[in-house]
Write a protein that holds these residues in place. Sequence first.
Motif, short mmCIF file in Angstrom:
data_model
loop_
_atom_site.label_atom_id
_atom_site.label_comp_id
_atom_site.label_asym_id
_atom_site.label_seq_id
_atom_site.Cartn_x
_atom_site.Cartn_y
_atom_site.Cartn_z
N ARG A 64 3.75 -10.33 -7.22
CA ARG A 64 3.97 -9.82 -8.34
C ARG A 64 5.51 -9.09 -8.49
N PHE A 65 6.20 -9.03 -7.32
CA PHE A 65 7.44 -8.29 -7.30
C PHE A 65 8.56 -9.55 -7.30
N PRO A 66 9.58 -9.22 -7.77
CA PRO A 66 10.75 -10.21 -8.15
C PRO A 66 11.59 -10.04 -6.72
N GLY A 67 12.16 -11.02 -6.33
CA GLY A 67 13.45 -11.21 -5.59
C GLY A 67 13.29 -10.26 -4.31
N ASN A 68 14.22 -9.45 -3.89
CA ASN A 68 14.08 -8.63 -2.66
C ASN A 68 13.12 -7.59 -2.73
N GLU A 69 12.48 -7.35 -3.86
CA GLU A 69 11.43 -6.11 -3.94
C GLU A 69 10.15 -6.79 -3.25
N ARG A 70 9.91 -7.99 -3.23
CA ARG A 70 8.87 -8.87 -2.47
C ARG A 70 9.03 -8.56 -0.88
N TRP A 71 10.29 -8.61 -0.49
CA TRP A 71 10.35 -8.39 0.92
C TRP A 71 10.40 -7.08 1.42
N SER A 72 10.54 -6.30 0.44
CA SER A 72 10.49 -4.46 0.74
C SER A 72 8.95 -4.35 0.78
N PHE A 73 8.22 -5.23 -0.11
CA PHE A 73 6.68 -4.97 -0.05
C PHE A 73 6.24 -5.29 1.20
N LEU A 74 6.70 -6.81 1.53
CA LEU A 74 6.20 -7.11 2.81
C LEU A 74 6.61 -6.12 4.14
N GLY A 75 7.99 -5.76 4.18
CA GLY A 75 8.39 -4.91 5.20
C GLY A 75 7.34 -3.63 5.29
N GLY A 76 6.98 -2.97 4.11
CA GLY A 76 6.12 -2.04 4.35
C GLY A 76 4.71 -2.40 4.67
N ALA A 77 4.04 -3.48 4.51
CA ALA A 77 2.74 -3.97 5.35
C ALA A 77 2.99 -4.20 6.57
N LEU A 78 4.20 -4.72 7.14
CA LEU A 78 4.16 -5.17 8.38
C LEU A 78 4.44 -3.56 9.16
N CYS A 79 5.05 -2.87 8.71
CA CYS A 79 5.12 -1.70 9.43
C CYS A 79 3.75 -1.08 9.57
N ALA A 80 2.69 -1.09 8.54
CA ALA A 80 1.31 -0.67 8.63
C ALA A 80 0.76 -1.35 9.71
N SER A 81 1.00 -2.80 9.80
CA SER A 81 0.27 -3.46 10.95
C SER A 81 1.01 -3.14 12.27
N LEU A 82 2.20 -2.78 12.43
CA LEU A 82 2.56 -2.45 13.82
C LEU A 82 2.03 -1.15 14.32
N LEU A 83 1.91 -0.09 13.36
CA LEU A 83 1.32 1.25 13.45
C LEU A 83 -0.09 1.15 13.92
N TRP A 84 -0.68 0.42 12.94
CA TRP A 84 -2.27 0.38 13.09
C TRP A 84 -2.78 -0.11 14.55
N PHE A 85 -2.01 -1.20 15.00
CA PHE A 85 -2.59 -1.97 15.90
C PHE A 85 -2.36 -1.21 17.48
N PHE A 86 -1.12 -0.72 17.40
CA PHE A 86 -0.88 0.17 18.67
C PHE A 86 -1.62 1.38 18.54
N GLY A 87 -1.69 1.92 17.46
CA GLY A 87 -2.55 3.30 17.36
C GLY A 87 -4.15 2.80 17.46
N LEU A 88 -4.53 1.69 17.41
CA LEU A 88 -5.91 1.17 17.55
C LEU A 88 -6.15 1.45 19.16
N SER A 89 -5.01 0.74 19.68
CA SER A 89 -5.18 0.16 21.09
C SER A 89 -5.06 1.61 21.77
N LEU A 90 -4.23 2.61 21.51
CA LEU A 90 -4.21 3.90 22.13
C LEU A 90 -5.37 4.97 21.96
N PHE A 91 -5.90 4.69 20.67
CA PHE A 91 -7.11 5.56 20.32
C PHE A 91 -8.22 5.12 21.18
N GLY A 92 -8.38 3.68 21.39
CA GLY A 92 -9.41 3.11 22.24
C GLY A 92 -9.47 3.98 23.71
#
Length: 212
Positions: free
Chosen positions: A139-167
Amino acid sequence: MMIWLTGFGTGLGLIVAIGAQNVFVLTRGMRGDHPVAIPLACFLSDVVLMTLGVGGLGAAFASDRTALALASAAGALFLAWYGLRSLRAAFGNGALVADADSSGKEGLGKALAATMAVTLLNPHVYLDGVVLMGSLGSRFPGNERWSFLGGALCASLLWFFGLSLFGRILAPVLSRPRTWRIMQAGICALLWFQAAGLGRFAVSRFAASRFF
């Protein structure tokens, strides 16, 4: 910044739901098995899948109703099977074994192979990472699409490492057999609930592809 936050929130919303991959990372984190390598492998998988999705593959796949229905049905079966494993554990006599010497008992190569199996053999991962993220990102044009992707990947990074630590933090509590069985039963219920939802979606897509 708002688009990045949208990507972060969307990515977190898709990843946080307890699924086979999250169960795997959590239980390995409880045992202290490769607490960096396993979440890193999951994150790098998301990098590849989400990039493919946002890059255009997700929208193309979503437009094929038959392919989407087949992937959804396969995902439902995978989640049902993984839920059955948790149900068997809930009625067994086992418990989490977590002690000071448990870290690294399984070789790194074997641990990474298991991580890739539970990640890449799970069709649900492709539906979330490629199809849904790709469709939303398109839905996002041009560089905005990659900004959307960057936010999603940051969420992935924080979640998986946080989940491992929480475990690892929860390990002393879940070493009690009764607590472990209750958790496994809860995981089974959540996975079967997701499987039922995917199954209904698959049926609706099959019906749509048949009549239109």
